[in-house]
Design a protein around this motif. Structure first.
Motif, short mmCIF file in Angstrom:
data_model
loop_
_atom_site.label_atom_id
_atom_site.label_comp_id
_atom_site.label_asym_id
_atom_site.label_seq_id
_atom_site.Cartn_x
_atom_site.Cartn_y
_atom_site.Cartn_z
N CYS A 52 0.71 -1.24 0.14
CA CYS A 52 -0.05 0.03 0.01
C CYS A 52 0.91 1.30 0.10
N THR A 53 2.01 1.09 -0.77
CA THR A 53 3.09 2.18 -0.51
C THR A 53 2.37 3.50 -1.29
N VAL A 54 2.73 4.66 -0.94
CA VAL A 54 2.20 5.93 -1.67
C VAL A 54 3.54 6.88 -1.75
N ARG A 55 3.52 7.77 -2.72
CA ARG A 55 4.38 8.86 -2.77
C ARG A 55 3.51 9.99 -2.70
N LEU A 56 3.97 11.18 -1.96
CA LEU A 56 3.45 12.25 -1.57
C LEU A 56 4.39 13.31 -2.01
N SER A 57 4.25 13.92 -2.97
CA SER A 57 5.56 15.17 -3.40
C SER A 57 5.02 16.51 -2.75
N HIS A 58 5.90 17.42 -2.72
CA HIS A 58 5.64 18.75 -2.13
C HIS A 58 5.03 19.77 -2.97
N GLU A 59 5.08 19.38 -4.30
CA GLU A 59 4.36 20.59 -5.05
C GLU A 59 3.07 20.81 -4.94
#
Length: 59
Positions: A52-59
Motif C-alpha cells: 500500500c505504498t504511496v508517494r506524496l510530493s511537495h508541489e
C-alpha cells in the motif's frame, strides 16, 4: 511512504486508497487522490496484494 498489509484468507481486495483523519463507522471515506489538496501530489504505488505504498510530493 512504504506500507504493507495482510487480510484474512478468502477475502478479495476490490478498492485501495489512502485517506486521512479518523475512520468512523458508516461514514464514507475520502480518497486523497480525489481531494484537491492532494490530487496532484499523491501517487499510489501499491497493489491489491500486500503493498500500500504511496508517494506524496511537495508541489
Amino acid at each position: 511512504m512504504r506500507c504493507t498489509y495482510t487480510y484474512p484468507t478468502g477475502y478479495q481486495i476490490k478498492e485501495v486508497f489512502w485517506t486521512k483523519g479518523p475512520i468512523l463507522r458508516d461514514v464514507e471515506l475520502l480518497d486523497l487522490s480525489e481531494d484537491p489538496e492532494y490530487s496532484q501530489r499523491l501517487q499510489y504505488l501499491g497493489d491489491k496484494q500486500q503493498n500500500c505504498t504511496v508517494r506524496l510530493s511537495h508541489e
